[in-house]
Motif scaffolding. Structure first.
Motif, PDB file in Angstrom:
ATOM      1  N   PHE A 172      64.671   7.204 142.923  1.00 24.47           N
ATOM      2  CA  PHE A 172      64.448   8.166 141.964  1.00 24.47           C
ATOM      3  C   PHE A 172      65.360   8.070 140.867  1.00 24.47           C
ATOM      4  O   PHE A 172      66.823   8.078 141.370  1.00 24.47           O
ATOM      5  CB  PHE A 172      64.198   9.492 142.421  1.00 24.47           C
ATOM      6  N   PRO A 173      65.198   8.167 139.462  1.00 27.61           N
ATOM      7  CA  PRO A 173      63.877   8.037 138.964  1.00 27.61           C
ATOM      8  C   PRO A 173      63.049   6.877 138.442  1.00 27.61           C
ATOM      9  O   PRO A 173      62.475   6.548 137.537  1.00 27.61           O
ATOM     10  CB  PRO A 173      64.301   8.994 137.518  1.00 27.61           C
ATOM     11  N   PHE A 174      63.383   5.910 139.597  1.00 26.25           N
ATOM     12  CA  PHE A 174      62.803   4.416 139.202  1.00 26.25           C
ATOM     13  C   PHE A 174      62.850   3.769 137.965  1.00 26.25           C
ATOM     14  O   PHE A 174      61.985   3.733 137.166  1.00 26.25           O
ATOM     15  CB  PHE A 174      61.213   4.774 139.400  1.00 26.25           C
ATOM     16  N   ASN A 175      64.476   3.729 137.714  1.00 28.59           N
ATOM     17  CA  ASN A 175      64.682   2.754 136.351  1.00 28.59           C
ATOM     18  C   ASN A 175      64.140   1.419 136.653  1.00 28.59           C
ATOM     19  O   ASN A 175      64.129   0.772 137.968  1.00 28.59           O
ATOM     20  CB  ASN A 175      66.093   2.933 135.992  1.00 28.59           C
ATOM     21  N   ALA A 176      63.902   0.517 135.585  1.00 30.86           N
ATOM     22  CA  ALA A 176      63.343  -0.688 135.880  1.00 30.86           C
ATOM     23  C   ALA A 176      64.024  -1.651 134.788  1.00 30.86           C
ATOM     24  O   ALA A 176      64.671  -1.226 133.819  1.00 30.86           O
ATOM     25  CB  ALA A 176      62.000  -0.794 135.899  1.00 30.86           C
ATOM     26  N   ARG A 177      64.001  -3.011 135.036  1.00 32.31           N
ATOM     27  CA  ARG A 177      64.279  -4.025 133.991  1.00 32.31           C
ATOM     28  C   ARG A 177      63.098  -5.038 133.826  1.00 32.31           C
ATOM     29  O   ARG A 177      62.511  -5.324 134.864  1.00 32.31           O
ATOM     30  CB  ARG A 177      65.440  -4.692 134.392  1.00 32.31           C
ATOM     31  N   LEU A 178      62.853  -5.342 132.662  1.00 32.65           N
ATOM     32  CA  LEU A 178      62.098  -6.370 132.454  1.00 32.65           C
ATOM     33  C   LEU A 178      62.390  -7.630 131.541  1.00 32.65           C
ATOM     34  O   LEU A 178      63.077  -7.280 130.771  1.00 32.65           O
ATOM     35  CB  LEU A 178      60.798  -5.650 131.336  1.00 32.65           C
ATOM     36  N   CYS A 179      61.776  -8.633 132.334  1.00 31.24           N
ATOM     37  CA  CYS A 179      62.240  -9.932 131.748  1.00 31.24           C
ATOM     38  C   CYS A 179      61.162 -10.738 131.174  1.00 31.24           C
ATOM     39  O   CYS A 179      60.228 -11.218 132.030  1.00 31.24           O
ATOM     40  CB  CYS A 179      63.363 -10.779 132.553  1.00 31.24           C
ATOM     41  N   LEU A 180      60.928 -11.156 129.891  1.00 31.17           N
ATOM     42  CA  LEU A 180      59.968 -12.023 129.180  1.00 31.17           C
ATOM     43  C   LEU A 180      60.533 -13.195 128.648  1.00 31.17           C
ATOM     44  O   LEU A 180      61.714 -13.117 128.380  1.00 31.17           O
ATOM     45  CB  LEU A 180      59.326 -11.058 128.408  1.00 31.17           C
ATOM     46  N   ASN A 181      59.738 -14.126 128.264  1.00 26.48           N
ATOM     47  CA  ASN A 181      60.273 -15.272 127.527  1.00 26.48           C
ATOM     48  C   ASN A 181      59.236 -15.437 126.346  1.00 26.48           C
ATOM     49  O   ASN A 181      57.933 -15.455 126.629  1.00 26.48           O
ATOM     50  CB  ASN A 181      60.281 -16.416 128.300  1.00 26.48           C
ATOM     51  N   GLY A 182      59.721 -15.579 125.043  1.00 28.64           N
ATOM     52  CA  GLY A 182      58.718 -16.003 123.834  1.00 28.64           C
ATOM     53  C   GLY A 182      58.029 -17.206 124.123  1.00 28.64           C
ATOM     54  O   GLY A 182      56.749 -17.376 123.732  1.00 28.64           O
ATOM     55  N   HIS A 183      58.655 -18.292 124.804  1.00 26.82           N
ATOM     56  CA  HIS A 183      58.170 -19.295 124.895  1.00 26.82           C
ATOM     57  C   HIS A 183      56.840 -19.386 125.663  1.00 26.82           C
ATOM     58  O   HIS A 183      55.721 -20.066 125.590  1.00 26.82           O
ATOM     59  CB  HIS A 183      58.963 -20.616 125.279  1.00 26.82           C
ATOM     60  N   GLU A 184      56.728 -18.496 126.840  1.00 25.83           N
ATOM     61  CA  GLU A 184      55.685 -18.384 127.832  1.00 25.83           C
ATOM     62  C   GLU A 184      54.668 -17.701 126.786  1.00 25.83           C
ATOM     63  O   GLU A 184      53.355 -18.166 127.026  1.00 25.83           O
ATOM     64  CB  GLU A 184      56.159 -17.547 128.989  1.00 25.83           C
ATOM     65  N   TRP A 185      54.821 -16.660 126.305  1.00 28.66           N
ATOM     66  CA  TRP A 185      53.878 -16.003 125.518  1.00 28.66           C
ATOM     67  C   TRP A 185      53.250 -16.779 124.340  1.00 28.66           C
ATOM     68  O   TRP A 185      52.111 -16.892 124.162  1.00 28.66           O
ATOM     69  CB  TRP A 185      54.548 -14.777 124.651  1.00 28.66           C
ATOM     70  N   LEU A 186      54.112 -17.700 123.705  1.00 30.22           N
ATOM     71  CA  LEU A 186      53.370 -18.784 122.600  1.00 30.22           C
ATOM     72  C   LEU A 186      52.478 -19.758 123.384  1.00 30.22           C
ATOM     73  O   LEU A 186      51.513 -20.284 122.975  1.00 30.22           O
ATOM     74  CB  LEU A 186      54.678 -19.288 121.963  1.00 30.22           C
ATOM     75  N   ALA A 187      52.813 -20.442 124.565  1.00 31.10           N
ATOM     76  CA  ALA A 187      52.178 -21.131 125.369  1.00 31.10           C
ATOM     77  C   ALA A 187      50.862 -20.644 125.468  1.00 31.10           C
ATOM     78  O   ALA A 187      49.797 -21.119 125.622  1.00 31.10           O
ATOM     79  CB  ALA A 187      52.840 -21.603 126.775  1.00 31.10           C
ATOM     80  N   CYS A 188      50.810 -19.255 126.040  1.00 30.30           N
ATOM     81  CA  CYS A 188      49.477 -18.590 126.312  1.00 30.30           C
ATOM     82  C   CYS A 188      48.505 -18.581 125.053  1.00 30.30           C
ATOM     83  O   CYS A 188      47.417 -18.925 125.161  1.00 30.30           O
ATOM     84  CB  CYS A 188      49.619 -17.435 126.818  1.00 30.30           C
ATOM     85  N   ARG A 189      49.375 -18.234 123.923  1.00 30.74           N
ATOM     86  CA  ARG A 189      48.587 -18.006 122.805  1.00 30.74           C
ATOM     87  C   ARG A 189      47.971 -19.438 122.004  1.00 30.74           C
ATOM     88  O   ARG A 189      46.800 -19.485 122.003  1.00 30.74           O
ATOM     89  CB  ARG A 189      49.422 -17.389 121.274  1.00 30.74           C
ATOM     90  N   MET A 190      48.680 -20.421 122.390  1.00 27.99           N
ATOM     91  CA  MET A 190      48.157 -21.822 121.986  1.00 27.99           C
ATOM     92  C   MET A 190      47.040 -22.286 122.769  1.00 27.99           C
ATOM     93  O   MET A 190      46.147 -22.858 122.448  1.00 27.99           O
ATOM     94  CB  MET A 190      49.482 -22.937 121.817  1.00 27.99           C
ATOM     95  N   ARG A 191      47.211 -21.972 124.062  1.00 28.95           N
ATOM     96  CA  ARG A 191      46.192 -22.448 124.916  1.00 28.95           C
ATOM     97  C   ARG A 191      44.786 -21.893 124.476  1.00 28.95           C
ATOM     98  O   ARG A 191      43.598 -22.447 124.556  1.00 28.95           O
ATOM     99  CB  ARG A 191      46.605 -22.242 126.230  1.00 28.95           C
TER     100      ARG A 191
END
Length: 414
Positions: free
Chosen positions: A156-175
């Protein structure tokens, strides 16, 4: 068009700029203070004494929930070795699981801020303190953002960390739009519609990032109810921690890029001077900030050297990827250094600040690369030419002492 890009336009196939790797912190602001923690647990969870045993019970419940998740979703929970890159180590798990969802859960002991109970004259006293605890890395494949991971602290209180990649998001959009491309790691080496690629990159908005993060936080932290999140103010808020924005120039031929990078490494050693970095970052260099300025060339004797200039808690670097792509990438570990707040709502403003930094970095290099050596003009001068009538004219001997003498004489008089 940027002057650097214009100068080398004949050698460049296309260019694009986008966010690369971004690391975000997710916390519940109201539960970062001791009085709010006490009120929440007593009013919402009907807790008695908030002792160390009580907080250990909360974390034990979460550990059991992860074990049930392992059995229910058939997702392994493993402890990775310490001497390997985790992105490479989890690759086989992603290969085995191509559909959206969890691929693997890593368990690792790391530092985190957690609620700690201390006995004070017989009464528990709650404080937020750093502790070395077990944490879970949920590596998953999202429908919109592709590969990503979410690190959750089970205390508690369940702090978190998020890791994203803009290239992965772009790949999903282009597909989704049927755009043909070839992706190599976090880079695109070919694209059938570069203009649309840049348009999609500019649509990487705070709302999309926040929606993805909150959706997975709700799934992987079941301690809070939907009502508490949506109506009572106990939802996680997302803040920017490590932000990378890159400008990518994809060349036609490997040879021209190799020659260009050799010259950049050789001639740009002074690019880290205070006056130059002040121009690149658009910030005034003071006595306080000048101490953190430095420029270094890493791995100069290996296959992928890079040049990096540091400014406060950030940097800008340039290197070659996959022998065809020249990447200029600005990184910030503390966005207020660039005049931007950490709230994810300011992501668009941060892009408007970071992208010109990359462009100014390339503009500064144009002073060094003003000659046309990289496009083989000097080599062409040494080759013979044939006129329309068939007359052959020999080329210039660029190393002839008689040819160099006038140049040396002019230099001495100047």
């Amino acid at each position: 068009m940027n002057s650097f890009v214009k100068h080398h336009s004949q050698s460049i196939r296309f260019e694009y700029s986008c966010f690369d790797r971004i690391v975000l912190n997710a916390v519940i602001p109201v539960l970062q203070q001791s009085p709010s923690i006490v009120w929440f647990l007593k009013e919402k969870r009907a807790a008695g004494k908030l002792t160390s045993r009580y907080f250990r019970a909360i974390s034990a419940d979460y550990h059991r929930w992860v074990e049930e998740l392992e059995n229910r979703w058939s997702v392994p929970v493993v402890e990775p070795p310490q001497d390997v890159r985790r992105d490479e180590w989890v690759e086989p798990y992603f290969q085995r699981r191509q559909e959206p969802g969890l691929a693997v859960i890593l368990k690792s002991r790391e530092a985190a801020r957690v609620a700690v109970s201390h006995a004070n004259q017989g009464q528990p006293h709650i404080e937020m303190q750093p502790r070395f605890v077990w944490q879970y890395y949920f590596y998953l494949r999202d429908n919109d953002f592709g590969r990503m991971f979410l690190r959750v602290c089970p205390y508690f209180p369940f702090n978190a960390r998020l890791c994203l990649n803009g290239h992965e998001w772009l790949a999903c959009r282009m597909r989704g739009e049927g755009i043909e491309f070839r992706q190599c790691g976090n880079a695109f080496l070919t694209c059938s519609d570069p203009a649309r690629l840049q348009t999609l990159s500019d649509q990487f908005t705070p709302r999309r990032v926040e929606s993805c993060g909150l959706r997975w936080l709700a799934i992987l932290i079941p301690f809070f109810s939907d009502r508490e999140r949506r109506r009572e103010g106990f939802a996680h808020r997302i803040y920017m921690s490590q932000m990378e924005y890159c400008t990518n120039l994809i060349f036609h031929r490997r040879a021209s890029l190799d020659r260009l990078m050799e010259r950049l490494l050789d001639l740009n050693r002074t690019i880290g001077r205070p006056d130059t970095l002040s121009l690149i970052f658009g910030k005034r260099i003071t006595r306080r900030s000048v101490m953190g300025l430095k420029t270094q060339i890493s791995d100069p004797h290996f296959c992928n050297p890079s040049i990096r200039s540091h400014y406060k808690r950030g940097s800008i670097k340039q290197y070659v990827r996959d022998h065809l792509l020249l990447r200029t990438e600005v990184t910030s570990y503390h966005t207020p250094d660039l005049g931007v707040r950490k709230n994810i709502e300011d992501l668009t403003k941060l892009r408007r600040v970071m992208r010109p930094i990359n462009q100014r970095y390339l503009d500064v290099q144009q002073d060094v690369l003003e000659t046309f050596v990289d496009r083989s003009q000097l080599r062409a001068l040494a080759e013979p030419t044939v006129s329309a009538s068939g007359r052959r004219t020999p080329g210039l001997k660029l190393d002839d002492p008689r040819l160099l003498a006038p140049v040396s004489y002019t230099h001495l008089r100047a």
